[in-house]
Write an enzyme that holds these catalytic residues in place. Structure first.
Site, PDB file in Angstrom:
ATOM      1  N   ASP A  17      54.509  19.462  92.525  1.00  0.00           N
ATOM      2  CA  ASP A  17      55.372  19.274  91.358  1.00  0.00           C
ATOM      3  C   ASP A  17      54.794  19.938  90.107  1.00  0.00           C
ATOM      4  O   ASP A  17      53.582  20.079  89.974  1.00  0.00           O
ATOM      5  CB  ASP A  17      55.560  17.765  91.117  1.00  0.00           C
ATOM      6  N   HIS A  34      58.367  28.663  89.907  1.00  0.00           N
ATOM      7  CA  HIS A  34      58.467  28.550  91.372  1.00  0.00           C
ATOM      8  C   HIS A  34      57.745  29.707  92.059  1.00  0.00           C
ATOM      9  O   HIS A  34      57.118  29.528  93.102  1.00  0.00           O
ATOM     10  CB  HIS A  34      59.933  28.485  91.801  1.00  0.00           C
ATOM     11  N   LEU A 128      45.467  24.691 112.166  1.00  0.00           N
ATOM     12  CA  LEU A 128      46.168  23.846 111.195  1.00  0.00           C
ATOM     13  C   LEU A 128      47.683  23.877 111.447  1.00  0.00           C
ATOM     14  O   LEU A 128      48.243  24.926 111.745  1.00  0.00           O
ATOM     15  CB  LEU A 128      45.882  24.390 109.785  1.00  0.00           C
TER      16      LEU A 128
HETATM   17  C1  IPE Z   1      59.751  16.132  94.178  1.00  0.00           C
HETATM   18  O1  IPE Z   1      59.710  16.644  92.895  1.00  0.00           O
HETATM   19  C2  IPE Z   1      60.268  17.139  95.136  1.00  0.00           C
HETATM   20  C3  IPE Z   1      59.404  18.291  95.394  1.00  0.00           C
HETATM   21  C4  IPE Z   1      58.222  18.511  94.866  1.00  0.00           C
HETATM   22  C5  IPE Z   1      59.930  19.240  96.323  1.00  0.00           C
HETATM   23  P1  IPE Z   1      60.915  16.426  91.855  1.00  0.00           P
HETATM   24  O2  IPE Z   1      60.535  17.159  90.639  1.00  0.00           O
HETATM   25  O3  IPE Z   1      62.197  16.767  92.501  1.00  0.00           O
HETATM   26  O4  IPE Z   1      60.868  14.859  91.644  1.00  0.00           O
HETATM   27  P2  IPE Z   1      61.395  13.979  90.435  1.00  0.00           P
HETATM   28  O5  IPE Z   1      62.802  14.400  90.162  1.00  0.00           O
HETATM   29  O6  IPE Z   1      60.502  14.261  89.283  1.00  0.00           O
HETATM   30  O7  IPE Z   1      61.269  12.580  90.913  1.00  0.00           O
HETATM   31  C1  IPE Z   2      58.450  21.228  91.897  1.00  0.00           C
HETATM   32  O1  IPE Z   2      58.443  21.630  90.562  1.00  0.00           O
HETATM   33  C2  IPE Z   2      59.265  22.156  92.764  1.00  0.00           C
HETATM   34  C3  IPE Z   2      60.522  21.572  93.243  1.00  0.00           C
HETATM   35  C4  IPE Z   2      60.915  20.352  93.048  1.00  0.00           C
HETATM   36  C5  IPE Z   2      61.383  22.436  94.003  1.00  0.00           C
HETATM   37  P1  IPE Z   2      59.594  21.219  89.565  1.00  0.00           P
HETATM   38  O2  IPE Z   2      60.612  22.293  89.569  1.00  0.00           O
HETATM   39  O3  IPE Z   2      60.099  19.870  89.859  1.00  0.00           O
HETATM   40  O4  IPE Z   2      58.787  21.234  88.203  1.00  0.00           O
HETATM   41  P2  IPE Z   2      58.973  20.243  86.977  1.00  0.00           P
HETATM   42  O5  IPE Z   2      58.814  18.857  87.502  1.00  0.00           O
HETATM   43  O6  IPE Z   2      60.339  20.489  86.408  1.00  0.00           O
HETATM   44  O7  IPE Z   2      57.879  20.618  86.046  1.00  0.00           O
HETATM   45 MG    MG Z   3      59.515  18.038  89.212  1.00  0.00          MG
END
Ligand code: IPE
Ligand code: IPE
Ligand code: MG
Length: 235
Positions: A17, A34, A128
């Site tokens: 995240d 990303h 792995l």
């Molecule tokens: C969880 O992160 C999903 C992934 C890392 C793929 P999100 O960014 O979607 O989660 P929330 O919305 O903060 O709970």
């Molecule tokens: C995690 O990073 C990747 C996915 C959920 C696909 P985020 O896109 O949720 O990044 P933040 O939480 O907005 O910083």
């Molecule tokens: Mg996120």
């Protein structure tokens, strides 16, 4: 780099995240985050293989992430496809096996095919195992497992945990020992709800694109100090 001495988790799950925040902090578009996050994932897979982990589940896209803008979703899916292609040689060289968790029927056909192909090509490898959680939701997995159990003719009114466990996405993979979340949120966001019942959790404030092998090493060091009791009492 050597892994933490002693107790090494067999299965680590990572909620990757913070990609969006990383990009926004630089005045860039979320997609740039990303892209950077993908590079981090590559490094962490390499590090995990070097540290002797057996299973690494990477949460790349949740069943709820479809709520995001179409452009962002499309970009992430394109990156996954690109990742699978670009890393195939590395997987071969390092005998890494790719697996999948989630609802493949909800993915675009080209992505689903790329995943199936990579899983098949690397299926013989004994190193792995990297489990790609894409269009994955813990609740969704449980519901799909229940549906499969019903279709297989099991009596749901008498269903046991062990029986239902056999219908999860990857029933042969042991439960995660350690679940890591980057970017500082103290929540599970629908990741491995069933399997993570007794996982140890490690939350890092660092955004996923900033993660390095050192961050993984710190997480394993933290794990090494945990006392797992599984509801029992200390020895
Ligand atoms: C969880 O992160 C999903 C992934 C890392 C793929 P999100 O960014 O979607 O989660 P929330 O919305 O903060 O709970
Ligand atoms: C995690 O990073 C990747 C996915 C959920 C696909 P985020 O896109 O949720 O990044 P933040 O939480 O907005 O910083
Ligand atoms: Mg996120």
């Amino acid at each position: 780099m050597a892994a933490a001495e002693g107790k090494i988790p067999s299965h680590v799950g990572i909620i990757m995240d913070g990609n969006g925040r990383w990009a926004e902090a630089r005045g860039e578009r979320r997609t740039a985050g990303h892209l950077a996050g993908l590079e981090t994932a590559k490094h962490i897979v390499k590090a995990a293989a070097g540290m002797g982990l057996q299973y690494l589940t990477l949460y790349a896209f949740s069943t709820e992430n479809w709520k995001r803008a179409g452009e962002e979703v499309h970009f992430i899916m394109g990156l996954v496809k690109q990742y699978l292609r670009s890393e195939l040689d590395f997987y071969r060289e390092n005998r890494i096996r790719l697996r999948y968790a989630g609802d493949k029927s909800g993915l675009a056909r080209d992505i689903a095919e790329e995943i199936a192909l990579t899983c098949e090509e690397t299926g013989v490898y004994g190193g792995l195992q990297v489990i790609l959680a894409l269009n994955y939701g813990g609740r969704d997995e449980i519901v799909r497992a229940l549906r499969r159990a019903a279709l297989a003719g099991l009596d749901l009114a008498a269903l046991t945990e062990a029986e239902l466990g056999k219908f999860l996405d990857n029933p042969d993979i042991p439960d995660p020992d350690l679940i890591i979340r980057s970017a500082g949120e103290f929540r599970i966001s629908n990741f491995l709800l069933w399997e993570g019942a007794y996982a140890e959790y490690y939350i890092s404030p660092r955004l996923w694109p900033d993660w390095t092998e050192e961050d993984l090493r710190l997480a394993l060091e933290s794990y090494e100090k945990r006392e797992r009791k599984f509801g029992g009492l200390r020895e």
